[in-house]
Design an enzyme around this catalytic site. Structure first.
Site, short mmCIF file in Angstrom:
data_model
loop_
_atom_site.label_atom_id
_atom_site.label_comp_id
_atom_site.label_asym_id
_atom_site.label_seq_id
_atom_site.Cartn_x
_atom_site.Cartn_y
_atom_site.Cartn_z
N ASP A 18 -3.97 65.58 2.61
CA ASP A 18 -4.54 64.81 1.49
C ASP A 18 -4.31 65.42 0.10
O ASP A 18 -5.21 65.40 -0.75
CB ASP A 18 -6.05 64.61 1.69
CG ASP A 18 -6.39 64.00 3.03
OD1 ASP A 18 -5.47 63.55 3.74
OD2 ASP A 18 -7.58 63.98 3.38
N LYS A 83 -5.49 57.34 6.18
CA LYS A 83 -6.71 57.45 6.97
C LYS A 83 -7.94 57.17 6.11
O LYS A 83 -7.91 57.28 4.88
CB LYS A 83 -6.82 58.84 7.60
CG LYS A 83 -6.93 59.99 6.60
CD LYS A 83 -6.89 61.34 7.32
CE LYS A 83 -7.02 62.50 6.37
NZ LYS A 83 -8.34 62.61 5.74
N CYS A 115 -12.18 67.53 4.59
CA CYS A 115 -11.07 67.10 5.45
C CYS A 115 -10.39 68.26 6.17
O CYS A 115 -10.04 68.14 7.36
CB CYS A 115 -10.06 66.31 4.62
SG CYS A 115 -10.74 64.79 3.92
#
Length: 205
Positions: A18, A83, A115
Site C-alpha cells: 500500500d 483490497k 496493514c
C-alpha cells in the site's frame, strides 16, 4: 529450541504494502519508505525474487507511487491487487502464494501498525516466514512503528533491514550476478543511510 529462520533464495517473495500517492503528506518519512521500496524492486530483478503489490482502496487513496514501476521486473511481477481489507493476505493473494513454493515473505510498506502488522500476523498464521524491513515501513504517527515492530517480532516475524535481507538472499560473492548486485548497493548507499537514520535510528534510542 526454535529453529533459525533465514531467508531462502528461490523460495522468497517481496510484498509491497500500500505505498500509495495519497499517503505522501501523511506518512512519517514517506519518501524514505519509497526509496527503500524502489531499491528492493531493483534488487528483486537482480536476485530473481518475485514481487507482489497491493493497494488499499485506490479510488480514494490513489495508485502506487510512480517510483515503484514494476514493469522492469517482467515475469517476476506477480500482480497488483486492490483490497479493502487491511491485510494483504486476501484470497487472490493467498491463491498466488499457493501456486508457488514460497516459504519466505519480505514485507515492507505502510502503515506499520495496520496493514503491515495484520499482513504479517496472517502470513505467520498461514505458515510463512515473515521478514519485515525496518527501513521500509512507517505510519502516520512515528510512535506507532516501534510498537508494531515489537508486536510482529513477538508473533514470530523477523525484523531486518533492506541491505541485510538483500545480502542474505545474495548468499555468495562468487555468483555471476554479484557485480550487478554490488552496483545497486553502492548506488543506493546514500538513500540507505538516510532511510536508516530517519526511520530506524529514532526507534533504537
Amino acid at each position: 529450541m526454535a529453529g533459525v529462520v533465514k531467508l531462502i533464495p528461490g523460495r522468497t517473495v517481496f510484498f509491497v504494502c500500500d505505498i500509495q500517492t495519497r499517503f505522501k503528506p501523511l506518512i512519517y518519512g514517506f519518501d524514505h519508505v519509497v526509496a527503500t521500496a524502489r531499491k528492493m524492486l531493483k534488487l528483486a530483478k537482480v536476485l530473481e525474487v518475485p514481487v507482489l503489490i497491493t493497494e488499499q482502496n485506490p479510488r480514494a487513496l490513489g495508485g502506487t507511487a510512480p517510483e515503484l514501476d514494476p514493469a522492469p521486473l517482467g515475469k517476476l511481477f506477480l500482480g497488483n491487487y486492490t483490497k479493502s481489507a487491511f491485510s494483504m493476505a486476501i484470497p487472490p493473494v493467498t491463491a498466488v502464494l499457493r501456486q508457488h513454493d514460497f516459504k519466505s515473505v519480505v514485507l515492507f510498506g505502510i502503515e506499520s501498525h495496520v496493514c503491515v502488522l495484520q499482513t504479517a500476523l496472517d502470513l505467520l498464521a498461514l505458515g510463512y516466514d515473515v521478514h519485515v524491513i525496518a527501513d521500509g515501513v512507517s505510519s502516520c504517527n512515528r510512535d506507532e512503528v516501534g510498537s508494531a515492530l515489537s508486536r510482529m517480532r513477538q508473533a514470530g516475524a523477523q525484523i531486518t533491514t533492506s541491505e541485510s535481507a538483500a545480502f542474505e538472499l545474495q548468499v555468495d560473492a562468487n555468483k555471476p550476478n554479484f557485480k550487478a548486485f554490488s552496483s545497486i548497493i553502492k548506488e543506493e548507499r546514500d538513500n540507505t543511510q538516510k532511510a536508516l537514520e530517519f526511520l530506524v535510528r529514532p526507534r533504537t534510542h
